[in-house]
Design an enzyme around this catalytic site. Structure first.
Site, PDB file in Angstrom:
ATOM      1  N   LYS A   1       0.686  -1.214   0.155  1.00 39.19           N
ATOM      2  CA  LYS A   1       0.019   0.040  -0.239  1.00 39.19           C
ATOM      3  C   LYS A   1       0.759   1.753  -0.013  1.00 39.19           C
ATOM      4  CE  LYS A   1      -1.361   3.126   3.066  1.00 39.19           C
ATOM      5  NZ  LYS A   1      -1.670   4.085   2.704  1.00 39.19           N
TER       6      LYS A   1
ATOM      7  N   GLY B   1      -5.239   2.923  -1.547  1.00 37.80           N
ATOM      8  CA  GLY B   1      -5.470   3.673  -0.805  1.00 37.80           C
ATOM      9  C   GLY B   1      -5.447   4.640   0.492  1.00 37.80           C
TER      10      GLY B   1
ATOM     11  N   GLY C   1      -4.786   4.627   4.549  1.00 36.99           N
ATOM     12  CA  GLY C   1      -3.661   4.310   6.158  1.00 36.99           C
ATOM     13  C   GLY C   1      -4.853   3.229   6.610  1.00 36.99           C
TER      14      GLY C   1
ATOM     15  N   VAL D   1      -7.080   0.194   4.028  1.00 33.66           N
ATOM     16  CA  VAL D   1      -5.912  -0.068   2.954  1.00 33.66           C
ATOM     17  C   VAL D   1      -4.813  -0.610   4.559  1.00 33.66           C
ATOM     18  CG1 VAL D   1      -4.330  -0.864   1.339  1.00 33.66           C
ATOM     19  CG2 VAL D   1      -5.918   0.511   1.453  1.00 33.66           C
ATOM     20  N   GLY D   2      -4.363   0.376   4.388  1.00 25.93           N
ATOM     21  CA  GLY D   2      -3.373   0.321   5.684  1.00 25.93           C
ATOM     22  C   GLY D   2      -3.902  -0.377   7.036  1.00 25.93           C
TER      23      GLY D   2
ATOM     24  N   GLU E   1       9.600   2.010  10.855  1.00 25.22           N
ATOM     25  CA  GLU E   1      10.591   2.881  10.377  1.00 25.22           C
ATOM     26  C   GLU E   1       9.937   4.636  10.690  1.00 25.22           C
ATOM     27  OE1 GLU E   1      12.029   6.253   9.266  1.00 25.22           O
ATOM     28  OE2 GLU E   1      11.816   5.832   7.741  1.00 25.22           O
TER      29      GLU E   1
ATOM     30  N   CYS F   1      12.870  11.908   7.459  1.00 26.57           N
ATOM     31  CA  CYS F   1      12.860  11.534   8.967  1.00 26.57           C
ATOM     32  C   CYS F   1      14.481  11.635   9.488  1.00 26.57           C
ATOM     33  CB  CYS F   1      12.228  10.270   9.159  1.00 26.57           C
ATOM     34  SG  CYS F   1      12.916   9.076   7.930  1.00 26.57           S
TER      35      CYS F   1
ATOM     36  N   GLU G   1       8.481  16.804  15.545  1.00 30.74           N
ATOM     37  CA  GLU G   1       8.357  16.040  14.525  1.00 30.74           C
ATOM     38  C   GLU G   1       7.619  17.576  13.899  1.00 30.74           C
ATOM     39  OE1 GLU G   1       9.935  12.983  11.159  1.00 30.74           O
ATOM     40  OE2 GLU G   1       8.265  13.033  12.391  1.00 30.74           O
TER      41      GLU G   1
END
Length: 478
Positions: free
Chosen positions: A170, A201, A203, A206-207, A245, A279, A381
């Site tokens: 995905k 899709g 998250g 679908v995630g 990650e 990141c 972040e």
């Protein structure tokens, strides 16, 4: 480009179970450039079934067969590289040169490096009378982000295929076009049907279906820490392996004996690359109090130069494009406003678009000084081109402040004394440390401490994430 409304399942382009279309927005123009389908759990079920059916045969392929497949993938990828790079520029605003050099260039290298690991990997070894066997873990769900769309797919996909796993991917719904092209590349290279499957899709749907699916043996996720927690919670009920990650707030310690020309220029540019959407970006620059003014002046000069070439990402002169979408534009702008409100000193940039840009999600390259460790911009972040400069009085304080974060993805140290830099690096609690702008090592393990995730990508460490370990006792009677 394949029809973006279709999914790639079991070696074919197929209609979604329930058609639901959504626009893909070019962040430089704010215009729709394609319409993709958003899938559902029914589409995930179909993709997982295909991957599950394909797994026994693909897991049984020889090292030589997989190496030959990797060779074909690399050649097909190279043949489509220009098209892939253009797609990345259009979908997430990466400048054309960055899309060519790093977004697609790194993907080629990661396929090649995964093949090199496969070539030399010892899947079986005898320890006494016991056989230690490494076997593919099974069907893997890959959930990938928008900021390095191809790169972050390949860092998962390449070792998964090398290990003999099958995959359901995905990609981010913000940057799906390059992933669709990659599916074509894999098809052209002859990846067996069912080995690679793609469902677009959100998250949330679908995630989540991938993470919770009982027939997925492992999920590998890259994204925010908040989303990573949700993936882990969804996966927990089926006790599958979860590799993550996640976010970062990386420290850059510039020691008093550093080459300031290198340290400041490199530190600012690393923070701003990809519009700050990395990141591992060194977003907290720690400088000795005695050098504060000089470093601020140097950093401001770099930021002013960077601001001069923010703009149309298709132009070869542009080095900084927009952030990836309206949500990110609003978030980054809000964080800049927060920095000002909390009392940080604005050295360069600030809220709002750069001058002469009336549309697009462009952010002014921004630097703050007089940042205290408790300020929001020093702790959260931001994921945009925003640098915070903090001061320290001695090395113990620099190390303490660098580690004063929930994250631990990367760290940076600059010193002309290599042994000095090594001593500092040893105390930074992060998964990857850079000393004095080193050449990039594509085999170095990548992953984080603390809330930056678990597990590692790349090299032999990336390969072993996708393998189970079996001990066969009494294998040898000698």
């Amino acid at each position: 480009m394949p029809d973006p409304r279709l999914f790639y399942i079991d070696g074919s382009w197929v209609e979604p179970a329930t058609p639901r279309l959504a626009d893909v927005i070019n962040p430089a123009t704010e215009a729709s450039i394609a319409r993709i389908s958003h899938g559902s759990s029914a589409d995930v079920d179909r993709a997982v079934a295909a991957a599950r059916a394909a797994f026994p045969a693909f897991a049984a392929t020889s090292r030589e067969e997989r190496l030959a497949l990797f060779g074909r993938i690399v050649e097909c990828f190279k043949a489509r590289r220009e098209e892939l790079a253009r797609a990345v520029t259009a979908e997430m605003g990466s400048p054309a040169k960055l899309s060519w050099d790093m977004q697609t260039g790194s993907s080629i290298v990661y396929f090649e490096e995964a093949a090199a690991v496969l070539r030399d990997f010892e899947f079986d070894r005898l320890k006494g009378t016991t056989l230690i066997a490494h076997e593919p873990i099974g069907v893997c769900g890959l959930i990938t982000p928008w900021n390095w769309p191809l790169n972050q797919i390949v860092t998962k996909l390449a070792p998964a295929l090398a290990a003999g796993c099958t995959v359901v991917l995905k990609p981010s719904e913000l940057s799906p076009l390059s992933a669709l092209l990659l599916a074509e590349v894999l098809h052209e290279a002859g990846v067996p049907k069912g080995v690679f499957n793609l469902v677009n899709g959100t998250g949330a749907e679908v995630g989540a279906a991938i993470a919770a699916h009982p027939d997925i043996d492992m999920v590998s996720f890259t994204g925010s820490t908040r989303a990573g927690i949700l993936v882990a919670e969804a996966a927990a009920k089926t006790v599958k392996r979860v590799h993550q990650e996640l976010g970062g707030k990386s420290a850059n310690i510039i020691l008093p004996d550093a080459n300031l020309d290198l340290a400041v220029t490199d530190g600012v540019n690393r923070c701003f690359i990809n519009s700050g959407q990395s990141c591992i970006a060194p977003t907290r620059m720690f400088v000795h109090r005695s050098q504060k003014d000089e470093i601020i002046d140097r950093a401001k000069a770099v930021a002013v130069a960077a601001a001069a070439i923010v703009g149309d990402p298709t132009s070869p002169e542009t080095t900084m494009g927009p952030v990836a979408g309206m949500a990110q534009f609003t978030k980054v702008g809000g964080m800049i406003e927060t920095g000002i409100a909390e009392g940080a000193t604005l050295v360069a940039g600030g809220p709002g678009r750069p001058k002469d840009l009336s549309r697009g999600y462009f952010i002014r390259p921004t630097i703050f000084s007089d940042v205290s460790p408790d300020m929001t911009i020093a702790r959260q972040e931001i994921f945009g081109p925003v640098l915070s400069i903090l001061t320290y009085d001695d090395e113990a304080e620099a190390i303490r402040l660098a580690n004063d974060t929930v994250y631990g993805l990367a760290g940076y140290v600059y010193s002309q004394d290599e042994e000095h830099a090594r001593r500092i690096a040893a105390h930074i609690r992060a998964g990857r440390i850079f000393i004095n702008n080193p050449p990039f090592d594509f085999n170095a393990p990548f992953g984080g401490y603390k809330q930056s995730g678990n597990g590692r990508e790349l090299g032999i460490f990336g390969m072993t994430e996708f393998l189970e370990v079996k001990a066969v006792l009494g294998y040898s009677q000698v």
